[in-house]
Design an enzyme around this catalytic site. Structure first.
Site, mmCIF file in Angstrom:
data_model
loop_
_atom_site.group_PDB
_atom_site.id
_atom_site.type_symbol
_atom_site.label_atom_id
_atom_site.label_comp_id
_atom_site.label_asym_id
_atom_site.label_seq_id
_atom_site.Cartn_x
_atom_site.Cartn_y
_atom_site.Cartn_z
ATOM 1 N N CYS A 1 0.966 -1.249 -0.033
ATOM 2 C CA CYS A 1 0.170 0.370 -0.161
ATOM 3 C C CYS A 1 0.515 1.301 -0.241
ATOM 4 O O CYS A 1 0.847 1.777 1.233
ATOM 5 C CB CYS A 1 -0.628 -0.275 1.174
ATOM 6 S SG CYS A 1 -1.831 -1.392 1.669
ATOM 7 N N ALA A 2 1.687 1.768 -1.663
ATOM 8 C CA ALA A 2 2.498 2.212 -1.328
ATOM 9 C C ALA A 2 2.449 3.390 -0.830
ATOM 10 O O ALA A 2 3.236 4.336 -0.738
ATOM 11 C CB ALA A 2 3.625 1.998 -2.852
ATOM 12 N N GLY A 3 0.848 4.113 -1.387
ATOM 13 C CA GLY A 3 1.552 6.020 -1.844
ATOM 14 C C GLY A 3 1.326 6.098 -0.240
ATOM 15 O O GLY A 3 1.012 6.014 0.622
ATOM 16 N N PRO A 4 1.765 7.823 0.066
ATOM 17 C CA PRO A 4 2.604 8.673 -1.307
ATOM 18 C C PRO A 4 3.997 7.863 -1.901
ATOM 19 O O PRO A 4 4.549 9.025 -2.426
ATOM 20 C CB PRO A 4 2.287 9.902 -0.640
ATOM 21 C CG PRO A 4 2.826 9.801 0.658
ATOM 22 C CD PRO A 4 2.038 8.746 0.730
ATOM 23 N N GLY A 5 4.400 7.139 -0.829
ATOM 24 C CA GLY A 5 5.500 6.699 -1.385
ATOM 25 C C GLY A 5 6.882 7.118 -0.618
ATOM 26 O O GLY A 5 8.101 6.851 -1.148
ATOM 27 N N ASP B 1 1.771 -1.023 4.319
ATOM 28 C CA ASP B 1 1.372 -0.172 5.437
ATOM 29 C C ASP B 1 -0.344 0.338 5.464
ATOM 30 O O ASP B 1 -0.757 1.649 3.992
ATOM 31 C CB ASP B 1 2.028 1.443 4.713
ATOM 32 C CG ASP B 1 2.049 3.090 5.344
ATOM 33 O OD1 ASP B 1 1.318 3.293 7.032
ATOM 34 O OD2 ASP B 1 2.664 3.824 5.221
ATOM 35 N N CYS C 1 -0.683 4.879 10.928
ATOM 36 C CA CYS C 1 -0.848 5.371 11.675
ATOM 37 C C CYS C 1 -1.367 6.314 12.158
ATOM 38 O O CYS C 1 -1.904 7.164 12.280
ATOM 39 C CB CYS C 1 -0.053 7.071 10.216
ATOM 40 S SG CYS C 1 0.376 8.503 10.661
ATOM 41 N N GLU D 1 -0.187 0.381 -5.024
ATOM 42 C CA GLU D 1 -1.066 1.901 -4.647
ATOM 43 C C GLU D 1 -2.222 1.887 -5.965
ATOM 44 O O GLU D 1 -2.195 2.031 -6.566
ATOM 45 C CB GLU D 1 -0.103 2.823 -4.733
ATOM 46 C CG GLU D 1 -1.073 3.811 -4.391
ATOM 47 C CD GLU D 1 -1.932 3.467 -3.153
ATOM 48 O OE1 GLU D 1 -3.108 4.554 -2.974
ATOM 49 O OE2 GLU D 1 -1.834 3.329 -2.516
#
Length: 456
Positions: A263-267, A332, A385, A288
């Protein structure tokens, strides 16, 4: 129009866009500042007025309700935002009272006419007659419970106050609740990362205490340094750095390992993983689901000389199609974002308890699929987060029950401690897990949760 007036107008228009169009202040405000030609002190004023007003919105709404003698939901939204901006200047800045009142009244007049201006003038002059301390006493007296009082005084929804208390209590630290709420309302210091093996901090930089790649500038323009580095130095929260490094350094890297950022965004974390993969001879893939955020991932990777394919699939599908494939996976996960309220203050007003069940279901499905995509011996880092126990301990407990003896936990607390020059002070969780929970008030990071699971 003077630059100061323009700064107030930029702040007001950003706040309106946040409330009216669900805009993100951290994305919209920089563009608006440039478009308005603001720089230096005026750009700083627009930033402070925007973020300060959004952070303390709950408190200011309580003040406005008392001063106006009516619930805020009965006030025209455009006028209410002008009042919030005015109250922030009156109670939390050194802006002269007459300027705060007059300019906010003009914003109300432009938005809703002469009658609205008269109403705004009356409310703000009532607010200006009492001190900030007096208003906090008035607000506290209006609360119907202890938790509501905390929520009003520290500008957090009551459900968030309770979620934070439970998360702190899981570490035996419920007495730190007010310190956490206070930290959420303070502007975070700019933290930067030098991608490992590709860049070093400037000579005058101060190393961060916990991340080996983190630093803070003694002065200068962070954006100029980022641009000059070709993407090898970036602005990145220290907790985000630690979450990525916990995965890459949980175990020694073997030759030819395959890694996936699901779930890579925003990198930001993807770039750290890419630099680590380059240094250790591993390969990295990223995924993403959002095309716009996938574009941000590709841009974040431009400073790393490693070919990283970026797919745009539902992470659950992406992982399910790659069973027994990867040595390390970062999940993530999409979450409430309650750990980043310092940087995204409007998030506290956008989420509700009803959002949590659907998010935790998605998080469980993503983590379960990621475990299935691991090779035997592979490691997944589950990161949110958010400190909300349903999104952290609850999700991990469910996945561990499903997989049973086929997965085991690696202590993320111990791994992060080995990365740090200073003792991060990560106590054992009440459930006995090795989960690492970072905190704004203790670590000056986002409230990042990190769990490491190894497939047996």
């Amino acid at each position: 129009m003077s630059a100061t007036v323009a700064a107030r107008r930029v702040a007001y228009e950003t706040i309106r866009a946040v409330h009216e169009s669900d805009a993100y202040a951290n994305l919209l405000l920089p563009t608006s500042i440039v478009r308005a030609g603001l720089a230096g002190a005026d750009a700083a004023l627009a930033t402070e007025l925007t973020y300060g007003t959004l952070r303390r919105q709950g408190t200011y709404d309580a003040v406005i309700a008392i001063a106006a003698d009516r619930p805020v939901h009965e006030i025209d939204p455009a006028v209410l935002d002008a009042l919030r901006l005015g109250v922030h200047q009156l109670l939390s800045t050194r802006v002269a009272s007459h300027a705060a009142v007059n300019e906010s009244v003009e914003l109300a007049r432009a938005a809703a006419g002469r009658g609205a201006a008269g109403f705004a003038n009356a409310v703000l002059r009532r607010v200006s007659r009492d001190t900030p301390g007096d208003w906090m006493t008035h607000v506290a007296a209006s609360a119907r419970s202890d938790d509501e009082q905390l929520g009003l005084l520290f500008s957090h929804p009551v459900w968030v106050v309770r979620a934070f208390r439970r998360a702190l209590a899981a570490e035996g630290r419920a007495d730190e609740l007010e310190a956490l709420l206070t930290a959420d309302n303070a502007a975070p210091r700019v933290t930067m990362a030098a991608l490992p093996g590709l860049a070093e901090p400037p000579e005058d930089a101060r190393r961060t205490p916990f991340s080996p790649i983190g630093f803070r500038l003694g002065g200068g323009d962070p954006e100029g340094i980022v641009r000059g580095s070709g993407g090898r130095i970036r602005v990145q929260d220290e907790g985000s750095q630690l979450a990525a490094l916990a995965l890459t350094r949980a175990l020694p890297v073997g030759a030819g390992e395959r890694w996936l950022d699901l779930c890579a965004g925003p990198g930001g974390k993807t770039a750290v993983l890419a630099a680590e993969a380059l240094a250790h001879g591993a390969s990295l893939e990223a995924n993403e689901i959002s095309p716009a955020r996938a574009g941000l991932v590709r841009r974040a990777l431009e400073g790393v000389p490693l070919e990283v394919p970026v797919s745009e699939q539902d992470g659950r599908v992406r992982a399910a199609e790659a069973r027994d494939t990867y040595d390390r996976i970062l999940v993530d996960a999409p979450c409430t974002g309650l750990g980043a309220l310092r940087r995204r203050p409007e998030a506290r007003w956008r989420k509700a308890p009803s959002d949590v069940p659907s998010l935790t279901e998605l998080q469980r499905e993503l983590l379960d699929a990621a475990v299935g995509a691991l090779k035997p011996g592979g490691v997944v880092a589950y990161v949110t987060c958010s400190p909300h126990l349903a999104e952290t301990a609850g999700v991990v407990a469910d996945v561990r029950r499903e997989w049973g003896a086929a997965i085991e936990e690696i202590s993320a607390r111990e791994v992060i401690a080995t990365l740090s020059d200073a003792d991060p002070g990560l106590p054992e969780q009440a459930d006995g897990s090795g989960r690492a929970q970072l905190w704004p008030h203790r670590h000056n990071t986002d409230a990042m949760s990190v769990t490491l699971l190894r497939r047996v």
